[in-house]
Scaffold this motif. Sequence first.
Motif, PDB file in Angstrom:
ATOM      1  N   GLN B 123      17.618 -31.101 -13.315  1.00 42.13           N
ATOM      2  CA  GLN B 123      18.627 -29.914 -13.289  1.00 42.13           C
ATOM      3  C   GLN B 123      19.996 -30.023 -13.326  1.00 42.13           C
ATOM      4  N   ARG B 124      20.796 -28.610 -13.799  1.00 43.98           N
ATOM      5  CA  ARG B 124      22.379 -29.042 -13.634  1.00 43.98           C
ATOM      6  C   ARG B 124      22.522 -30.474 -13.880  1.00 43.98           C
ATOM      7  N   GLY B 125      21.836 -30.812 -15.069  1.00 41.92           N
ATOM      8  CA  GLY B 125      22.489 -32.159 -15.718  1.00 41.92           C
ATOM      9  C   GLY B 125      22.328 -33.139 -14.361  1.00 41.92           C
ATOM     10  N   GLU B 126      21.739 -33.562 -13.509  1.00 41.45           N
ATOM     11  CA  GLU B 126      21.324 -34.078 -12.433  1.00 41.45           C
ATOM     12  C   GLU B 126      19.222 -34.499 -12.139  1.00 41.45           C
ATOM     13  N   TYR B 144      13.570 -26.456  -7.163  1.00 39.24           N
ATOM     14  CA  TYR B 144      12.929 -26.553  -7.891  1.00 39.24           C
ATOM     15  C   TYR B 144      11.902 -26.971  -8.994  1.00 39.24           C
TER      16      TYR B 144
END
Lengths: 230, 155
Positions: B123-126, B144
């Motif tokens: 999520q969001r690049g992590e 998430y």
Amino acid sequence: MTKILRVNNLCKSFTLHTQMGTKIEVFRDLNLELEPGDAIAITGPSGMGKSSLLKIIYGSYISNSGEVAIKHQNEWRNIPDCSPREIIDIREATIGYVSQFLRVIPRVSTLDIVAEPILHLGAGQAERRAGELLERLNIPSNLWQLSPTTFSGGEQQRVNIARGFAKIRPLLLLDEPTASLDDINRTVVLEMINEARSQGSAILGIYHNVEDREEVSSGECNLAEFRDAA
Amino acid sequence: MGVSAGANIGERLMSVGARHYGNIREQALDWLGKVEIDQSRIDDLPHTFSGGMQQRLQIARNLVTAPRLVLMDEPTGGLDVSVQARLLDLIRSLVRDLNLSVILVTHDLAVARLLSTRLMVMQRGEVIEQGLTDQILDDPQAPYSQLLVSSVLQV
């Protein structure tokens, strides 16, 4: 006698972040031990966490605290501390699990699904063994080349059982193995469970039906005892 | 573009040094068979193939040089579900028979469950959660991941 499974002070709760962070306590300080040849039935009303306990032992649920030690190839391993790869190895050699539902790729034949866990024996041998199991569980041979996705509930259940028993492992987890079976097939499945047991497997099972439970179990673990009193 | 299905596969072999036309064609035919494309289509242009066939041709083209690691980005994306099932089965048997390692990107959780042994949720690049595929899907811990799993429509 040497143990195969040791569950100590196991606690499980679910936190549902999508439902305003609701916390659901399942059980607390659960203790359970199994020796080879033991057959323990997990009992308790619906929603007590019977399936959750099996899933924690199998590594598909995460526990909050406590120990789930299993003897894998003569070494004690604590499932919550194991890496995914270790769990895959432990499942392959040590833990068999028959779930309530069959989950397969569409288009793969019934015979191949049952033979998959024992392919290391060679395709011919694996298919022979798979065929024997399907025959014993009264799946007509004209269905073996078909995908079980279109089978009836009882037939799917039997395919699932055949797959779970293709390789007899030291610990067998059975989640309602006789639900949705007719009397003839119920008897076959109970026989198979008792055979696995006499070969030294330890069985931990959930049985909806009291007669089935009594037929295959030497003891009981009642989850109602591990509810939080508060 | 203007290159036949067989040449698409052969090109990869040539890039690793194969020069014998007969051998290259034979391997191309063999791979068309493995990915279940009618071998008589070897001289046809890929743009005359269906989406599922093109996807399978792409797999043949990538596996012909026997790589150890394959990266797949939404391999079943945009395919009709019947074709998807066939492709999933194909990928699974190739992985097993050739002992391949695969990193797969997908937004389809059913595909993730059927194809992968381990799963990473980003999520969001992590990476917010990772572990055994069935554990992440059956008992997701991060908010998430829980949202993703609970949003899958039941058929």
